[in-house]
Scaffold this motif. Structure first.
Motif, short mmCIF file in Angstrom:
data_model
loop_
_atom_site.label_atom_id
_atom_site.label_comp_id
_atom_site.label_asym_id
_atom_site.label_seq_id
_atom_site.Cartn_x
_atom_site.Cartn_y
_atom_site.Cartn_z
N ASP A 98 29.93 -5.12 99.77
CA ASP A 98 31.10 -5.34 98.97
C ASP A 98 32.20 -4.41 99.53
OD1 ASP A 98 33.18 -5.66 97.21
OD2 ASP A 98 31.85 -4.38 95.57
N GLY A 100 35.10 -4.08 98.39
CA GLY A 100 36.06 -3.48 97.18
C GLY A 100 36.28 -2.16 97.32
N SER A 104 40.36 -1.10 98.11
CA SER A 104 41.10 -0.43 96.82
C SER A 104 41.74 0.89 97.52
CB SER A 104 40.30 -0.20 95.87
OG SER A 104 39.32 0.75 96.00
N VAL A 204 42.06 -5.37 93.42
CA VAL A 204 41.54 -6.18 94.57
C VAL A 204 41.20 -7.53 94.22
CG1 VAL A 204 39.93 -6.37 96.50
CG2 VAL A 204 40.20 -4.09 95.75
N SER A 205 42.09 -8.34 94.37
CA SER A 205 42.08 -9.72 93.97
C SER A 205 41.09 -10.54 94.69
CB SER A 205 43.69 -10.74 94.08
OG SER A 205 43.85 -10.50 95.51
N LYS A 206 40.85 -11.68 94.24
CA LYS A 206 39.91 -12.61 94.97
C LYS A 206 40.48 -13.16 96.10
CE LYS A 206 36.82 -16.83 94.33
NZ LYS A 206 36.42 -17.81 93.48
N ARG A 209 39.98 -10.53 98.80
CA ARG A 209 38.81 -10.27 99.10
C ARG A 209 38.36 -11.55 100.32
NH1 ARG A 209 34.88 -7.36 96.38
NH2 ARG A 209 35.80 -6.15 94.61
N GLU A 242 31.98 -13.71 99.24
CA GLU A 242 33.34 -13.55 98.45
C GLU A 242 33.87 -14.97 97.94
OE1 GLU A 242 34.09 -11.04 97.07
OE2 GLU A 242 33.05 -9.43 98.22
#
Length: 378
Positions: A98, A100, A104, A204-206, A209, A242
Motif C-alpha cells: 500500500d 498510501g 501522503s 490520497v485519491s484513487k 493511487r 489499486e
C-alpha cells in the motif's frame, strides 16, 4: 548396500558443512520463523544438491549418458536464462504494498534513497578486498535487504557467487529485528529515539493511487532502464491492487503466485549452494561484507534524517530513516517497536511505513543503476 557404502565414501567434508548449513536454515525457518517460506526450501535444497550423485543436478550415468536434474533445470530456465522467477515475484510483492503512507508524505522518498548508501559503500569495500567489479557490485546489493533484486543483479552481471549472495540477502532480511536496532543505537541517542511525530496524512485519491505505478514505471524507464523489469512488474502488481476491477487477480498475485514463486525460487537457488562453489573463504567474506552493507544502509538512512533535522524546527525521529531499506513491512515494524520500547505510546509507524515502501522502490532502482554502471566499465 554397495551403493550406500560408495555414497558415504564419496562424501567430502565440504558437503558435510553444507548439510549443517541446510539444517541450520531449516531450524531458523521453523524454530525462529525467520523468512520460513524461503529459508526452509533453501535449507532443504542445500542438502539435496550436496548428496553424492544427486539426481537433482545434471550428471553423467554409465550406459545412459547425461541425465538432467530438476533443480539444475529450474535454475537454468527460471533464473539463468531470463531471471523469470525474481521478476515474477515482484508482481506479488507489488500487489501486497500500500503506497498510501508514501503518497501522503512524498518527502519519504528521500529516506528510501538515503538508505541505499550501504550498497555503494560495500561495493567499494568488496573491490578493495580483491573482488572484481561484477562480483563486488553483486555483493553490495545485499545491503538492500531485497532477495529478488540481489539475485537478479548477480545473475545479470554474471557473478560467480549467486548462491552465497542469495543466502546472505535472505538471511539478513530475516535478521532485520536483530541487526537494525543495533545499527540504529550506534548513531542515535535515547533523546532522539523518543522524538514524537504527528501524523496528518494528506488526501490520497484513487486516481492518484492508479496513476502512481504508471508514472513511476515511465520515469524509471528513462532514468534507469535496467530497473524496468523489476520496477515495472512491481508497479504492475500494485496496479492490480489499486485498480479496483481485478480483486481476484490481485489476491491471486498476493497469495498463490507469490507463494508458488517463493517456494520454487528458494529450492532453485540451492543449486548455487553446491559445496565445491560455496564452502570457501570468499563466502565468509561475502557474508561479512553483506552484513556491513546492511548495517550501513540502516546508518545511512538514520544519518540522513539527522542531517534533515538540522534545517527543521519540528524534528523528525531519525529512526524512520532506518526504515528506508527494502525489507517491507518488517523494517517499519522494527522501528515502531523500538520507538515504543524507548517511550511507551510513541507512534511513528505510518512515517516509517512511508519510508519503507519508498525503500522498496529505491532498492530496485539502485540495482538498475548498479547494472548500468558496471556494464559500462566491463
Amino acid at each position: 548396500m554397495e551403493y550406500l557404502v560408495e555414497g558415504i565414501m564419496a562424501v567430502t567434508w565440504q558437503q558435510i558443512v553444507m548439510y549443517a548449513v541446510g539444517i541450520l536454515l531449516i531450524w531458523l525457518a521453523i524454530k525462529k520463523e525467520y523468512e520460513p517460506s524461503l529459508l526452509l526450501p533453501m535449507g532443504f535444497g542445500a542438502i539435496l544438491v550436496n548428496l553424492p550423485n544427486s539426481g537433482v543436478i545434471n550428471q553423467v550415468m554409465s550406459g545412459v549418458g547425461e541425465v538432467n536434474g530438476v533443480v539444475e533445470w529450474l535454475f537454468e530456465v527460471g533464473i539463468e536464462a531470463a531471471e523469470v522467477m525474481p521478476v515474477l515475484l515482484f508482481i506479488g510483492i507489488g500487489a501486497m504494498i500500500d503506497f498510501g503512507p508514501l503518497l501522503s508524505q512524498p518527502v519519504m522518498f528521500l529516506f528510501g534513497a538515503a538508505a541505499q548508501f550501504g550498497i555503494f559503500f560495500a561495493i567499494c569495500v568488496a573491490s578493495l578486498l580483491g573482488f572484481d567489479l561484477k562480483d563486488a557490485a553483486s555483493i553490495g546489493i545485499i545491503g538492500a535487504a531485497d532477495g529478488p533484486t540481489s539475485i537478479l543483479v548477480s545473475q545479470v552481471l554474471g557473478s560467480n557467487y549467486i548462491g552465497p549472495i542469495a543466502v546472505a540477502a535472505y538471511s539478513y532480511m530475516a535478521l532485520v529485528p536483530i541487526v537494525q536496532p543495533f545499527a540504529i543505537k550506534l548513531v542515535t541517542t535515547k533523546k532522539e529515539r523518543t522524538i514524537h511525530m504527528d501524523y496528518q496524512p494528506g488526501a490520497v485519491s484513487k486516481s492518484m493511487r492508479i496513476a502512481f505505478p504508471i508514472v513511476v514505471t515511465i520515469i524509471v524507464g528513462f532514468i534507469a532502464p535496467s530497473s524496468v523489469a523489476l520496477v515495472g512488474f512491481l508497479m504492475f502488481g500494485n496496479l492490480l491492487r489499486e485498480c479496483g476491477v481485478l480483486k481476484t487477480m490481485s489476491e491471486t498475485a498476493q497469495n498463490e503466485l507469490a507463494n508458488l514463486i517463493t517456494l520454487l525460487l528458494g529450492i532453485t537457488i540451492s543449486f548455487s549452494m553446491r559445496a565445491d562453489a560455496f564452502v570457501n573463504v570468499d563466502t565468509i567474506m561475502i557474508m561479512a561484507i553483506g552484513l556491513l552493507a546492511f548495517v550501513f544502509d540502516t546508518i545511512g538512512g538514520v544519518v540522513f534524517a539527522k542531517i534533515v533535522n538540522l534545517f527543521r524546527k519540528k524534528k523528525l525521529n531519525p529512526m524512520i530513516g532506518a526504515a528506508g531499506i527494502s525489507a517491507f513491512p518488517m523494517s517499519s515494524r522494527v522501528v515502531q517497536k523500538l520507538a515504543a520500547k524507548e517511550e511507551p505510546g510513541n507512534i511513528i509507524l505510518m512515517h516509517a511505513a512511508g519510508a519503507n515502501v519508498s525503500g522498496q522502490i529505491a532498492s530496485v532502482i539502485a540495482g538498475g543503476i548498479v547494472i548500468n554502471l558496471v556494464t559500462r566499465f566491463m
